[in-house]
Design a protein around this motif. Sequence first.
Motif, mmCIF file in Angstrom:
data_model
loop_
_atom_site.group_PDB
_atom_site.id
_atom_site.type_symbol
_atom_site.label_atom_id
_atom_site.label_comp_id
_atom_site.label_asym_id
_atom_site.label_seq_id
_atom_site.Cartn_x
_atom_site.Cartn_y
_atom_site.Cartn_z
ATOM 1 N N GLY A 41 4.695 -5.803 9.770
ATOM 2 C CA GLY A 41 5.525 -4.699 10.246
ATOM 3 C C GLY A 41 4.687 -3.585 10.821
ATOM 4 O O GLY A 41 3.961 -3.765 11.770
ATOM 5 N N SER A 42 4.761 -2.404 10.201
ATOM 6 C CA SER A 42 4.006 -1.264 10.720
ATOM 7 C C SER A 42 2.681 -1.071 9.999
ATOM 8 O O SER A 42 1.957 -0.137 10.279
ATOM 9 C CB SER A 42 4.846 0.008 10.610
ATOM 10 N N ARG A 43 2.360 -1.938 9.064
ATOM 11 C CA ARG A 43 1.064 -1.880 8.384
ATOM 12 C C ARG A 43 0.078 -2.765 9.149
ATOM 13 O O ARG A 43 0.439 -3.799 9.689
ATOM 14 C CB ARG A 43 1.208 -2.393 6.952
ATOM 15 N N GLY A 44 -1.182 -2.395 9.125
ATOM 16 C CA GLY A 44 -2.198 -3.136 9.872
ATOM 17 C C GLY A 44 -2.478 -4.531 9.349
ATOM 18 O O GLY A 44 -2.730 -5.441 10.116
ATOM 19 N N ASN A 45 -2.433 -4.758 8.008
ATOM 20 C CA ASN A 45 -2.831 -6.057 7.483
ATOM 21 C C ASN A 45 -2.597 -6.119 5.977
ATOM 22 O O ASN A 45 -2.305 -5.113 5.338
ATOM 23 C CB ASN A 45 -4.312 -6.289 7.768
ATOM 24 N N LEU B 164 0.873 -1.165 0.000
ATOM 25 C CA LEU B 164 0.000 0.000 0.000
ATOM 26 C C LEU B 164 0.913 1.219 0.000
ATOM 27 O O LEU B 164 1.758 1.358 0.882
ATOM 28 C CB LEU B 164 -0.869 -0.024 1.250
ATOM 29 N N TYR B 165 0.790 2.057 -1.036
ATOM 30 C CA TYR B 165 1.649 3.234 -1.167
ATOM 31 C C TYR B 165 0.829 4.509 -1.112
ATOM 32 O O TYR B 165 -0.191 4.634 -1.769
ATOM 33 C CB TYR B 165 2.427 3.191 -2.494
ATOM 34 N N ARG B 166 1.310 5.462 -0.339
ATOM 35 C CA ARG B 166 0.745 6.802 -0.262
ATOM 36 C C ARG B 166 1.793 7.763 -0.823
ATOM 37 O O ARG B 166 2.938 7.362 -1.021
ATOM 38 C CB ARG B 166 0.393 7.145 1.184
ATOM 39 N N PRO B 167 1.455 9.011 -1.079
ATOM 40 C CA PRO B 167 2.443 9.925 -1.661
ATOM 41 C C PRO B 167 3.718 10.089 -0.830
ATOM 42 O O PRO B 167 4.793 10.321 -1.376
ATOM 43 C CB PRO B 167 1.691 11.259 -1.756
ATOM 44 N N THR B 168 3.620 9.941 0.470
ATOM 45 C CA THR B 168 4.793 10.172 1.321
ATOM 46 C C THR B 168 5.417 8.908 1.906
ATOM 47 O O THR B 168 6.526 8.958 2.424
ATOM 48 C CB THR B 168 4.416 11.102 2.498
ATOM 49 N N HIS B 169 4.730 7.792 1.848
ATOM 50 C CA HIS B 169 5.264 6.574 2.462
ATOM 51 C C HIS B 169 4.511 5.344 1.943
ATOM 52 O O HIS B 169 3.475 5.464 1.306
ATOM 53 C CB HIS B 169 5.186 6.631 3.986
ATOM 54 N N GLY B 170 5.056 4.180 2.236
ATOM 55 C CA GLY B 170 4.412 2.938 1.816
ATOM 56 C C GLY B 170 4.582 1.861 2.867
ATOM 57 O O GLY B 170 5.421 1.961 3.764
ATOM 58 N N PHE B 171 3.764 0.847 2.752
ATOM 59 C CA PHE B 171 3.805 -0.292 3.673
ATOM 60 C C PHE B 171 3.687 -1.568 2.867
ATOM 61 O O PHE B 171 3.079 -1.574 1.797
ATOM 62 C CB PHE B 171 2.626 -0.250 4.655
ATOM 63 N N GLU B 172 4.230 -2.632 3.390
ATOM 64 C CA GLU B 172 4.081 -3.924 2.718
ATOM 65 C C GLU B 172 3.886 -5.035 3.732
ATOM 66 O O GLU B 172 4.267 -4.915 4.890
ATOM 67 C CB GLU B 172 5.283 -4.216 1.816
ATOM 68 N N CYS B 173 3.274 -6.102 3.252
ATOM 69 C CA CYS B 173 3.116 -7.343 4.009
ATOM 70 C C CYS B 173 3.535 -8.466 3.077
ATOM 71 O O CYS B 173 3.345 -8.369 1.865
ATOM 72 C CB CYS B 173 1.654 -7.599 4.367
ATOM 73 N N SER B 174 4.070 -9.523 3.628
ATOM 74 C CA SER B 174 4.348 -10.692 2.797
ATOM 75 C C SER B 174 4.287 -11.946 3.650
ATOM 76 O O SER B 174 4.495 -11.911 4.856
ATOM 77 C CB SER B 174 5.705 -10.577 2.112
ATOM 78 N N ILE B 175 3.970 -13.036 2.973
ATOM 79 C CA ILE B 175 3.932 -14.352 3.608
ATOM 80 C C ILE B 175 4.432 -15.354 2.582
ATOM 81 O O ILE B 175 4.205 -15.183 1.381
ATOM 82 C CB ILE B 175 2.504 -14.726 4.086
ATOM 83 N N ASP B 176 5.157 -16.346 3.039
ATOM 84 C CA ASP B 176 5.595 -17.420 2.151
ATOM 85 C C ASP B 176 5.797 -18.690 2.959
ATOM 86 O O ASP B 176 5.554 -18.703 4.163
ATOM 87 C CB ASP B 176 6.856 -17.027 1.362
ATOM 88 N N THR B 177 6.255 -19.732 2.308
ATOM 89 C CA THR B 177 6.391 -21.025 2.980
ATOM 90 C C THR B 177 7.426 -20.986 4.105
ATOM 91 O O THR B 177 7.358 -21.800 5.025
ATOM 92 C CB THR B 177 6.752 -22.139 1.977
ATOM 93 N N GLY B 178 8.350 -20.026 4.083
ATOM 94 C CA GLY B 178 9.339 -19.895 5.153
ATOM 95 C C GLY B 178 8.740 -19.452 6.477
ATOM 96 O O GLY B 178 9.391 -19.541 7.519
ATOM 97 N N ASP B 179 7.504 -18.974 6.456
ATOM 98 C CA ASP B 179 6.827 -18.543 7.688
ATOM 99 C C ASP B 179 6.132 -19.697 8.396
ATOM 100 O O ASP B 179 5.437 -19.475 9.381
ATOM 101 C CB ASP B 179 5.819 -17.439 7.364
ATOM 102 N N ASP B 180 6.291 -20.899 7.879
ATOM 103 C CA ASP B 180 5.711 -22.112 8.463
ATOM 104 C C ASP B 180 4.184 -22.080 8.492
ATOM 105 O O ASP B 180 3.566 -22.252 9.542
ATOM 106 C CB ASP B 180 6.284 -22.348 9.855
ATOM 107 N N PRO B 181 3.566 -21.861 7.304
ATOM 108 C CA PRO B 181 2.102 -21.848 7.265
ATOM 109 C C PRO B 181 1.519 -23.251 7.307
ATOM 110 O O PRO B 181 2.180 -24.226 6.939
ATOM 111 C CB PRO B 181 1.801 -21.188 5.923
ATOM 112 N N GLN B 182 0.287 -23.349 7.741
ATOM 113 C CA GLN B 182 -0.448 -24.607 7.735
ATOM 114 C C GLN B 182 -1.860 -24.320 7.240
ATOM 115 O O GLN B 182 -2.365 -23.219 7.426
ATOM 116 C CB GLN B 182 -0.452 -25.249 9.117
#
Length: 178
Positions: free
Chosen positions: A156-160, A79-97
């Motif tokens: 991180g600092s993003r809600g979701n 999610l990007y705004r004019p002054t800053h951006g945030f990201e979220c990521s998930i992959d198999t290294g996070d041990d999902p089930q």
Amino acid sequence: MKRALPSTMRNSVRHRGCLLLFILGTTLLAPFSQAQQLQTKFGCNMTRDEDGEKVIYGDTGEFKLDGERIVALHWESALYRPTHGFECSIDTGDDPQAEVAQDGSKENWRITLKDPVAARHQRGYDFYNHGMNCSIRLQRDGDKLHVIPSCPALCGSRGNFTELSVDLKTGECSYEQK
């Protein structure tokens, strides 16, 4: 006194017993051989105005599930705004089930992390505590896949992550309105 059955009757009883075991075995194995499967890759983006500010959403991902087995999983949501951006990521290294559920004609999966706190700390997020849980619901309704996240532990600092839907045939995405 016990009497022996004639050989033709013994064979018939034995045959019926084997047939019964075969039918019972295939009935018990049927749900496992017809596991829900999902295989999709997507790339989505959208720009919209939120309270007079231009906001850009961008998501790329791959979900490859065979029943409760996760073959491949990767999702980056930004999610990007004019002054800053945030990201979220998930992959198999996070041990999902994954858990599987059937709801009428809809196929559903619920992806969680085995240890969301460890995954968060592994990513270096020991600040901005937005929660230590992580759940992503995948709901397939015909050709539409609804991706419904509640996973602040990996953001991180993003809600979701961003909630979205993907057309499995065309790859076209639609973002949920806020």
